[in-house]
Design a protein around this motif. Structure first.
Motif, short mmCIF file in Angstrom:
data_model
loop_
_atom_site.label_atom_id
_atom_site.label_comp_id
_atom_site.label_asym_id
_atom_site.label_seq_id
_atom_site.Cartn_x
_atom_site.Cartn_y
_atom_site.Cartn_z
N UNK A 70 53.81 27.79 40.63
CA UNK A 70 53.96 29.16 40.30
C UNK A 70 54.70 28.89 40.52
N UNK A 71 56.15 28.67 41.23
CA UNK A 71 57.27 29.30 41.72
C UNK A 71 57.33 30.64 42.01
N UNK A 72 56.70 30.68 43.44
CA UNK A 72 56.11 32.84 43.66
C UNK A 72 56.23 32.56 44.84
N UNK A 73 56.65 33.46 45.28
CA UNK A 73 58.09 34.21 46.38
C UNK A 73 57.40 34.96 46.85
N UNK A 74 57.05 35.54 47.46
CA UNK A 74 56.19 37.20 48.02
C UNK A 74 56.74 37.43 49.30
N UNK A 75 56.95 38.95 49.98
CA UNK A 75 57.82 39.07 50.95
C UNK A 75 56.08 40.43 51.43
N UNK A 76 55.27 39.78 51.89
CA UNK A 76 54.33 41.20 52.48
C UNK A 76 55.20 42.06 53.30
N UNK A 77 54.97 43.70 53.77
CA UNK A 77 55.55 44.09 55.28
C UNK A 77 54.31 44.81 55.58
N UNK A 78 53.64 44.75 56.31
CA UNK A 78 53.28 45.68 57.12
C UNK A 78 53.01 46.21 57.66
N UNK A 79 52.37 48.39 57.70
CA UNK A 79 52.13 49.21 58.26
C UNK A 79 53.70 49.38 57.93
N UNK A 80 53.84 49.64 56.69
CA UNK A 80 55.77 50.01 55.83
C UNK A 80 56.01 51.52 56.49
N UNK A 81 56.91 51.28 57.25
CA UNK A 81 57.50 52.71 57.47
C UNK A 81 58.95 53.02 57.07
N UNK A 82 59.14 54.39 57.33
CA UNK A 82 60.47 55.08 56.80
C UNK A 82 61.68 54.39 56.28
#
Lengths: 116, 114
Positions: A70-82
């Motif tokens: 589907x020509x899709x890219x994602x970025x997952x950030x765990x435990x996001x910080x300020x």
């Protein structure tokens, strides 16, 4: 034409939550997909990349997923910080010939805001 | 801290002025790039030098003139600019033989054309 774009221009999360930033691309000839982080007043900073023959790659607190169907890219950030608050750009690059790389084309960017 | 150094950090110039932006890296990278970035927009590619030769010019107006004197330096000469050329100009470098697509960016030169 060729393009790399994003579904969501802004994302607001609470500290400690996981963040997911999405990107759609249109050119199937790309060799690498890359995520950059740009803080205010600074140049883009490399986060993680993924080769076109992979579908997942993990780094420290970050994971990039590539769905070529589907020509899709994602970025997952765990435990996001300020400190993760910034603009995030996806980008794609292709070999220009031989071992040389040429253009790096950026998507539109997502503003991530992390609330304490 | 970035290993790509850009000077000046800020530049204000009139439309009749001639000025230059400078970029330096000592990582041994043989590909160097100029990007232009307007506020709240992604960087847009202007020029690519590979092994000190201009390899890509993205149809940039001739009032922007790049120069690569050696493998560590990249200049962008500016002449007769327009107010719409005001932007953040980013320099980047990469090893053409690297296995990743990573570009190393400088902090940029913020240009204001009056």
């Amino acid at each position: 034409g060729e393009s790399v774009g994003l579904h969501l221009p802004t994302l607001s999360v609470q500290e400690g939550d996981n963040s997911i930033i999405n990107c759609a691309y249109s050119n199937s000839a790309s060799d690498y997909f890359i995520w950059y982080k740009q803080e205010s007043g600074k140049g883009p900073q490399f986060i993680i990349d993924i080769r076109s023959n992979m579908d997942k790659r993990q780094g420290q607190r970050v994971t990039v997923l590539l769905n070529k169907t589907v020509k899709h890219l994602s970025l997952q950030i765990a435990a996001t910080q300020p400190g993760d608050s910034a603009v995030y750009f996806c980008a794609e690059t292709r070999r220009a010939g031989g071992t040389s790389y040429g253009k790096l084309t950026f998507g539109q960017g997502t503003i991530l805001t992390v609330h304490p | 801290d970035t290993e790509v150094t850009q000077t000046p950090k800020h530049l204000v110039m009139g439309m009749t002025n001639k000025k230059s932006l400078k970029c330096e890296q000592h990582m041994g990278h043989r590909a160097m790039y100029w990007y232009k970035q307007k506020a709240k927009k992604p960087p847009e590619l202007m020029f690519v030098y590979s092994y000190e030769k201009l390899s890509i010019n993205e149809s940039v107006p001739s009032r922007f003139s790049p120069e690569c004197p050696n493998s560590s330096l990249l200049n962008l000469h500016l002449h007769a600019l327009q107010p719409e050329d005001s932007a953040l100009y980013l320099c980047a470098s990469r090893n053409p033989g690297s296995n990743t697509g990573e570009l190393f960016f400088g902090e940029g030169s913020r240009l204001t054309v009056l």
